[in-house]
Design a protein around this motif. Structure first.
Motif, mmCIF file in Angstrom:
data_model
loop_
_atom_site.group_PDB
_atom_site.id
_atom_site.type_symbol
_atom_site.label_atom_id
_atom_site.label_comp_id
_atom_site.label_asym_id
_atom_site.label_seq_id
_atom_site.Cartn_x
_atom_site.Cartn_y
_atom_site.Cartn_z
ATOM 1 N N ALA A 1 18.766 130.970 61.176
ATOM 2 C CA ALA A 1 19.556 130.321 59.898
ATOM 3 C C ALA A 1 19.951 130.556 59.670
ATOM 4 O O ALA A 1 21.159 129.613 59.365
ATOM 5 N N ILE A 2 20.696 131.903 59.874
ATOM 6 C CA ILE A 2 22.294 131.968 60.417
ATOM 7 C C ILE A 2 22.992 131.534 61.456
ATOM 8 O O ILE A 2 24.310 131.481 60.911
ATOM 9 N N GLY A 3 22.443 131.382 62.346
ATOM 10 C CA GLY A 3 23.738 130.301 63.563
ATOM 11 C C GLY A 3 23.843 129.253 62.596
ATOM 12 O O GLY A 3 25.123 128.704 63.311
ATOM 13 N N LEU A 4 22.838 128.409 62.049
ATOM 14 C CA LEU A 4 22.840 127.279 61.775
ATOM 15 C C LEU A 4 24.340 126.604 60.673
ATOM 16 O O LEU A 4 24.420 125.816 60.930
ATOM 17 N N ALA A 5 24.306 128.414 59.714
ATOM 18 C CA ALA A 5 25.566 127.646 58.861
ATOM 19 C C ALA A 5 26.678 128.264 59.391
ATOM 20 O O ALA A 5 27.540 128.168 58.748
ATOM 21 N N LEU A 6 26.661 128.517 60.243
ATOM 22 C CA LEU A 6 27.861 128.749 61.384
ATOM 23 C C LEU A 6 28.593 127.913 61.337
ATOM 24 O O LEU A 6 28.003 126.794 62.527
ATOM 25 N N SER A 7 29.501 126.957 60.456
ATOM 26 C CA SER A 7 30.254 126.556 61.040
ATOM 27 C C SER A 7 31.360 125.889 62.222
ATOM 28 O O SER A 7 31.104 126.927 62.956
ATOM 29 N N GLU A 8 31.261 124.896 62.962
ATOM 30 C CA GLU A 8 31.992 124.396 63.859
ATOM 31 C C GLU A 8 33.648 125.256 64.657
ATOM 32 O O GLU A 8 33.428 126.121 65.530
ATOM 33 N N ASP A 9 33.851 125.710 63.567
ATOM 34 C CA ASP A 9 34.979 126.369 62.897
ATOM 35 C C ASP A 9 34.886 128.051 63.522
ATOM 36 O O ASP A 9 35.610 128.452 64.009
ATOM 37 N N ASN A 10 34.008 128.478 63.221
ATOM 38 C CA ASN A 10 33.335 130.280 63.516
ATOM 39 C C ASN A 10 32.011 129.760 63.679
ATOM 40 O O ASN A 10 31.307 131.282 64.901
ATOM 41 N N ALA A 11 31.644 129.294 64.845
ATOM 42 C CA ALA A 11 31.332 129.573 65.984
ATOM 43 C C ALA A 11 31.542 130.186 67.554
ATOM 44 O O ALA A 11 32.278 128.561 68.186
ATOM 45 N N ALA A 12 30.230 129.879 67.943
ATOM 46 C CA ALA A 12 31.335 130.514 69.633
ATOM 47 C C ALA A 12 30.496 128.814 70.245
ATOM 48 O O ALA A 12 31.223 128.676 71.231
ATOM 49 N N ALA A 13 29.583 128.707 70.829
ATOM 50 C CA ALA A 13 29.074 127.328 71.241
ATOM 51 C C ALA A 13 29.456 126.512 69.611
ATOM 52 O O ALA A 13 27.713 126.162 68.961
ATOM 53 N N GLN A 14 29.876 124.895 69.685
ATOM 54 C CA GLN A 14 30.598 124.551 69.007
ATOM 55 C C GLN A 14 29.284 122.886 69.370
ATOM 56 O O GLN A 14 29.813 121.756 70.307
ATOM 57 N N ILE A 15 27.806 122.968 69.163
ATOM 58 C CA ILE A 15 27.350 121.907 69.284
ATOM 59 C C ILE A 15 26.619 121.570 68.249
ATOM 60 O O ILE A 15 26.052 122.211 67.371
ATOM 61 N N ASN A 16 27.066 120.241 68.129
ATOM 62 C CA ASN A 16 26.452 118.962 67.344
ATOM 63 C C ASN A 16 25.997 118.421 67.137
ATOM 64 O O ASN A 16 26.586 116.813 68.268
ATOM 65 N N LEU A 17 24.275 117.511 67.081
ATOM 66 C CA LEU A 17 24.301 116.553 67.857
ATOM 67 C C LEU A 17 24.006 115.486 66.396
ATOM 68 O O LEU A 17 22.777 114.512 66.523
ATOM 69 N N LEU A 18 24.774 115.665 65.290
ATOM 70 C CA LEU A 18 24.440 113.994 64.857
ATOM 71 C C LEU A 18 24.582 113.237 64.975
ATOM 72 O O LEU A 18 25.798 113.448 66.284
ATOM 73 N N PRO A 19 23.903 112.229 64.682
ATOM 74 C CA PRO A 19 24.303 110.548 65.807
ATOM 75 C C PRO A 19 25.817 110.214 65.371
ATOM 76 O O PRO A 19 26.581 110.886 63.866
ATOM 77 N N ASN A 20 26.256 109.306 65.622
ATOM 78 C CA ASN A 20 27.536 109.028 64.815
ATOM 79 C C ASN A 20 28.226 108.243 64.264
ATOM 80 O O ASN A 20 28.486 108.996 62.833
ATOM 81 N N THR A 21 26.643 107.607 63.555
ATOM 82 C CA THR A 21 26.293 107.084 62.033
ATOM 83 C C THR A 21 26.584 107.746 61.091
ATOM 84 O O THR A 21 27.873 107.673 60.533
#
Length: 384
Positions: free
Chosen positions: A319-339
């Protein structure tokens, strides 16, 4: 003044929901609060219970990051040749096209670059079918949550421990294992780079079922007994069943590590320790039993980034790792659909567009007013 935002990480499992409130100021993150909801074991009114809990904690007021099970995600490490003219994103897109030809489904992907040597060009890809992503996002739509990221659970697990300086202070790879109720997430990181990720079916429920069968109990009764008295090391029938189940679980993780060794066969990539978390790791004697069977140093997290107030820190790394934003995450992987990403961009830019439209309207109004005034002035001069 430094920018301050609060993001909530939501780890929604089969039998529990965990939430972490993370406040971010510039590049610093602080975990302010963690909460857990135990879901009915019979799964009755599951969505209704979750919706009520989310509303009760005011979670809908904040941007949220949702997790997707690693079992719904395909992870693929890639190494690019030194003379490969492609960018990493182009290489990843070509891999996605290969899988799309096989599955005939639209795939969403993300990537995290990493290096083992200075000259390396490596990346870890994460791919998921959009149909699987839509299933995960359906609850968010029904509850009108503001979802800003969708992160695979093994990636979130790694991101939490990557922020802790003592997570792998010997500079060697470290295994992170989060033992949930029905799945186990595995991530292997070296320093602040994620190099391997997997998930497999099997977690705390395996032990509950074993106790239910041996003790002739219902699963609810067996779950309660496991939490109160369950142990890998005690000398009784139930503990013998738990130990046999622990061997099955360890065989699964050994299979995952066999894949890892095929990908990274060198001695310098051999993990030297494992950090276990999740509800399954709280089973008495289990971490020590894993250490004995795998011949590796195994420990549980005694604290988490920001040291949130909880007596069970092992439950909240994802849960904590999820809340880390892309700027603060070591591995910046986001699977949100493009839409949905396009909707987010529109939502973020909307205030600027409104301000720009108002400014343009004011400029136009002033220009028109000045024009009328100038015409009247010229008329007055001509009449004279």
């Amino acid at each position: 003044m430094a920018k301050k935002d609060t993001i909530i990480g939501l780890d929604i499992g089969c039998y529990s929901v965990k939430a972490a409130w993370v406040t971010q100021r510039s590049n610093a993150c602080s975990v302010k609060r963690v909460e857990i909801l135990k879901l009915p074991y019979d799964q009755s009114n599951r969505e209704e219970v979750i919706t009520s809990w989310l509303a009760g904690h005011g979670i809908g007021k904040y941007p949220c990051v949702l997790g997707i099970s690693g079992q719904q995600v395909m992870f693929q490490p890639l190494q690019m040749a030194d003379d490969d003219p492609r960018t990493m994103e182009q290489a990843a897109e070509m891999e996605v096209l290969k899988f799309r030809d096989i599955t005939a489904e639209t795939m969403t992907h993300g990537l995290a670059p990493f290096t083992l040597k200075p000259e390396d060009r490596r990346l870890l890809m994460a791919m998921a079918r959009e149909s699987a992503l839509n299933d995960v996002l359906s609850l968010a739509r029904n509850t009108r949550l503001d979802i800003v990221n969708l992160v695979p659970s093994p990636v979130a697990l790694f991101n939490t421990f990557a922020r802790m300086d003592n997570a792998n202070n010997d500079g060697r790879p470290c295994i992170y294992a989060n033992i949930g109720h029905v799945t186990t997430d595995i991530a292997v990181g070296i320093k602040h780079s994620l190099i391997f990720a997997r998930s497999f079916a099997g977690g705390g429920q395996m032990f509950t079922i074993a106790v239910a069968r041996t003790g002739h109990l219902t699963e609810t009764q067996a779950e309660d007994w496991k939490i109160d008295k369950g142990s890998v090391s005690d000398d009784n029938n139930n503990s013998s069943a738990i130990k046999a189940t622990a061997d099955v679980w360890i065989n699964e993780i050994q299979s995952c590590l066999a894949v890892y060794r095929n990908l990274f066969p060198n001695d310098e990539t051999r993990p030297t320790q494992m950090i276990v978390s999740g509800g399954g790791s709280l089973l008495k004697g289990f971490p020590d039993y894993i250490a004995e069977r795998l011949n590796i140093n195994v420990r549980q997290p005694l604290m988490l980034p920001g040291n949130p107030k909880t007596d069970r820190p092992a439950l909240f790394p994802t849960a904590i790792g999820l809340a880390l934003s892309e700027d603060n995450a070591a591995a910046q992987i986001n699977l949100l659909p493009n839409t949905i990403k396009d909707e987010l961009i529109f939502r973020r830019q909307k205030p600027f567009w409104i301000a720009a439209a108002i400014t343009a309207a004011l400029i136009l109004g002033i220009s028109v007013a000045c024009g009328f005034w100038q015409i009247k002035r010229y008329k007055k001069i001509l009449n004279v």
